[in-house]
Design a protein around this motif. Structure first.
Motif, short mmCIF file in Angstrom:
data_model
loop_
_atom_site.label_atom_id
_atom_site.label_comp_id
_atom_site.label_asym_id
_atom_site.label_seq_id
_atom_site.Cartn_x
_atom_site.Cartn_y
_atom_site.Cartn_z
N LEU A 170 -18.93 -1.72 46.91
CA LEU A 170 -18.74 -3.11 46.51
C LEU A 170 -19.47 -4.06 47.44
O LEU A 170 -20.06 -5.06 46.99
CB LEU A 170 -17.25 -3.45 46.46
N LEU A 171 -19.48 -3.77 48.73
CA LEU A 171 -20.23 -4.60 49.67
C LEU A 171 -21.72 -4.57 49.37
O LEU A 171 -22.43 -5.56 49.57
CB LEU A 171 -19.97 -4.14 51.11
N SER A 172 -22.20 -3.43 48.90
CA SER A 172 -23.62 -3.33 48.57
C SER A 172 -23.99 -4.28 47.43
O SER A 172 -25.14 -4.73 47.33
CB SER A 172 -23.99 -1.89 48.20
N LEU A 173 -23.02 -4.60 46.56
CA LEU A 173 -23.28 -5.57 45.48
C LEU A 173 -23.54 -6.95 46.04
O LEU A 173 -24.35 -7.71 45.49
CB LEU A 173 -22.08 -5.62 44.52
N TRP A 213 -14.04 -3.32 40.17
CA TRP A 213 -13.28 -4.02 41.20
C TRP A 213 -11.83 -4.25 40.77
O TRP A 213 -11.02 -4.72 41.54
CB TRP A 213 -13.95 -5.36 41.52
N PHE A 214 -11.52 -3.91 39.51
CA PHE A 214 -10.15 -4.02 38.99
C PHE A 214 -9.56 -2.64 38.73
O PHE A 214 -10.29 -1.68 38.44
CB PHE A 214 -10.12 -4.81 37.68
N LYS A 219 2.27 -3.20 36.41
CA LYS A 219 2.54 -4.63 36.43
C LYS A 219 1.42 -5.46 35.82
O LYS A 219 1.55 -6.67 35.67
CB LYS A 219 2.79 -5.10 37.86
N GLY A 220 0.31 -4.82 35.51
CA GLY A 220 -0.81 -5.55 34.94
C GLY A 220 -2.14 -5.10 35.53
O GLY A 220 -2.69 -4.08 35.16
N ARG A 221 -2.62 -5.86 36.53
CA ARG A 221 -3.96 -5.57 37.05
C ARG A 221 -3.99 -5.82 38.56
O ARG A 221 -3.39 -6.76 39.07
CB ARG A 221 -4.99 -6.47 36.36
N GLU A 222 -4.71 -4.95 39.27
CA GLU A 222 -4.96 -5.12 40.69
C GLU A 222 -6.45 -5.36 40.89
O GLU A 222 -7.28 -4.92 40.09
CB GLU A 222 -4.56 -3.86 41.46
N GLN A 223 -6.80 -6.03 41.99
CA GLN A 223 -8.20 -6.17 42.36
C GLN A 223 -8.40 -5.71 43.80
O GLN A 223 -7.48 -5.79 44.61
CB GLN A 223 -8.69 -7.61 42.18
N PHE A 224 -9.60 -5.20 44.08
CA PHE A 224 -9.90 -4.67 45.41
C PHE A 224 -10.36 -5.82 46.30
O PHE A 224 -11.41 -6.42 46.07
CB PHE A 224 -10.99 -3.60 45.31
N ASN A 241 -13.43 -12.58 39.96
CA ASN A 241 -13.39 -11.76 41.17
C ASN A 241 -14.68 -11.97 41.96
O ASN A 241 -15.76 -12.13 41.40
CB ASN A 241 -13.23 -10.29 40.76
N ILE A 242 -14.59 -11.92 43.29
CA ILE A 242 -15.74 -12.20 44.13
C ILE A 242 -16.90 -11.23 43.88
O ILE A 242 -18.06 -11.63 43.87
CB ILE A 242 -15.34 -12.18 45.62
N PHE A 243 -16.59 -9.97 43.61
CA PHE A 243 -17.66 -9.00 43.37
C PHE A 243 -18.25 -9.19 41.98
O PHE A 243 -19.46 -9.01 41.78
CB PHE A 243 -17.14 -7.58 43.55
N GLU A 244 -17.42 -9.55 41.03
CA GLU A 244 -17.93 -9.85 39.69
C GLU A 244 -18.89 -11.03 39.74
O GLU A 244 -19.93 -11.03 39.07
CB GLU A 244 -16.77 -10.14 38.74
N ALA A 245 -18.56 -12.03 40.54
CA ALA A 245 -19.44 -13.19 40.68
C ALA A 245 -20.80 -12.77 41.26
O ALA A 245 -21.84 -13.28 40.81
CB ALA A 245 -18.78 -14.23 41.59
N GLN A 246 -20.80 -11.84 42.22
CA GLN A 246 -22.07 -11.38 42.80
C GLN A 246 -22.95 -10.74 41.72
O GLN A 246 -24.16 -10.96 41.68
CB GLN A 246 -21.82 -10.35 43.91
N VAL A 247 -22.32 -9.95 40.86
CA VAL A 247 -23.08 -9.25 39.82
C VAL A 247 -23.66 -10.25 38.82
O VAL A 247 -24.82 -10.16 38.42
CB VAL A 247 -22.20 -8.20 39.12
N TRP A 248 -22.85 -11.23 38.41
CA TRP A 248 -23.34 -12.24 37.46
C TRP A 248 -24.53 -13.01 38.04
O TRP A 248 -25.54 -13.25 37.34
CB TRP A 248 -22.22 -13.20 37.10
#
Length: 317
Positions: A170-173, A213-214, A219-224, A241-248
């Motif tokens: 994820l950091l590499s993203l 990242w999810f 209970k629903g959903r977790e994020q890393f 999510n912060i990693f999703e934003a990087q990908v976009w």
């Protein structure tokens, strides 16, 4: 407040040197790992106080920037090629864990430094290795995240290593996004390598669809976040999510890059894959990342052109 003094920082930077593969895990390597760890902590403390913290200036030096990338790549090679053999023959030692943690330490440090375009440019001859490393990590994330999700939090030993693997990928993203931010100043060979040889856009589209990242739970959903999974509260379900934003943002930069405009062929396969992004580009997302409005418009135009081509093809039959 500093973790280490500026004099100690200067002393550490002056002593940093390339590690030979045969030295990995040895006494000299351990001393240098301690130095990298100190620099990483200091960088995080400084960046919270000043975005243009002093270490950023130091790593605009090609010797240091390229050395950091070299050590990062070497850590990955050791993890893939040497660590499995050690695990099969010996018990885990303190050195083993230090060696395992070095990759994440270096990633954490370079993640902060790579927001500066001069640091990215200073990587120099190791730029292709950095690009290949980021692409490989993103590919590994896509291939293995489901297995990691199953193991994290269920077995103490497996948990730790899977968390490190997931965290490093994820950091590499983030670093890949920082490379994408600087496409105009990177050598053309790097952009061509990622866009044409590796077809990084197709990988990024797949990551948006899979969202590694999810993780779902009862209970629903977790994020890393911060190297562990945390519950996503109902009030935060629409937050990007912060990693999703990087990908976009990486998609945005690659899609509108000069290299894409001049030599990236939009084949039927690539077109169909890119159009899969349309369903995610809703008002909630664009409100949080306004720059995506241009991508949304371009995909609409691509969709219209695709529909017209299909109609024309049907009429011609």
């Amino acid at each position: 407040m500093d973790y280490i003094s500026s004099a100690e920082v200067d002393a550490i930077l002056g002593k940093l040197s390339p590690t030979e593969p045969s030295e990995f895990g040895g006494e000299q390597w351990l001393r240098q790992y301690a130095s990298w760890s100190k620099l990483n902590v200091q960088a995080h403390i400084s960046s919270s106080q000043n975005p243009n913290f002093p270490l950023i200036e130091e790593f605009q030096n090609e010797r240091l920037a390229s050395l950091l990338v070299r050590e990062l790549v070497l850590s990955d090679v050791w993890r893939l090629s040497v660590m499995p053999k050690i695990q099969a023959k010996t018990k885990r030692s303190v050195k083993f864990y230090f060696a395992r943690f070095q990759e994440v330490t270096l990633l954490n440090l370079f993640e902060l430094l790579s927001v500066n375009q001069h640091v990215v440019q200073a990587v120099g001859q190791n730029s292709v290795d950095l690009a290949d490393y980021c692409y490989s990590k993103a590919s590994q994330l896509l291939a293995k995240f489901r297995g990691w999700h199953e193991k994290i939090g269920r077995d103490e030993h497996v948990d730790e290593h899977c968390e490190l693997d997931l965290s490093s990928c994820l950091l590499s993203l983030v670093i890949l996004r920082n490379l994408a931010d600087n496409l105009k100043t990177l050598p053309v060979s790097i952009v061509s390598f990622l866009l044409k040889e590796k077809d990084v856009l197709m990988l990024l589209v797949a990551l948006i669809e899979e969202r590694p990242w999810f993780r779902k739970n009862e209970k629903g959903r977790e994020q890393f976040v911060n190297n562990r999974f945390v519950q996503v509260e109902s009030s935060e379900l629409d937050a990007v999510n912060i990693f999703e934003a990087q990908v976009w943002i990486a998609i945005l930069h690659f899609f509108f890059s000069e290299e894409a405009a001049t030599s990236y062929e939009i084949t039927d396969y690539r077109k169909n894959q890119l159009l899969r992004l349309k369903k995610y580009l809703n008002e909630v997302l664009v409100d949080q990342i306004p720059a995506l409005a241009s991508l949304q418009r371009s995909l609409e135009q691509l969709s219209i052109a695709n529909s017209q081509a299909q109609v024309a093809g049907s009429l011609g039959q």
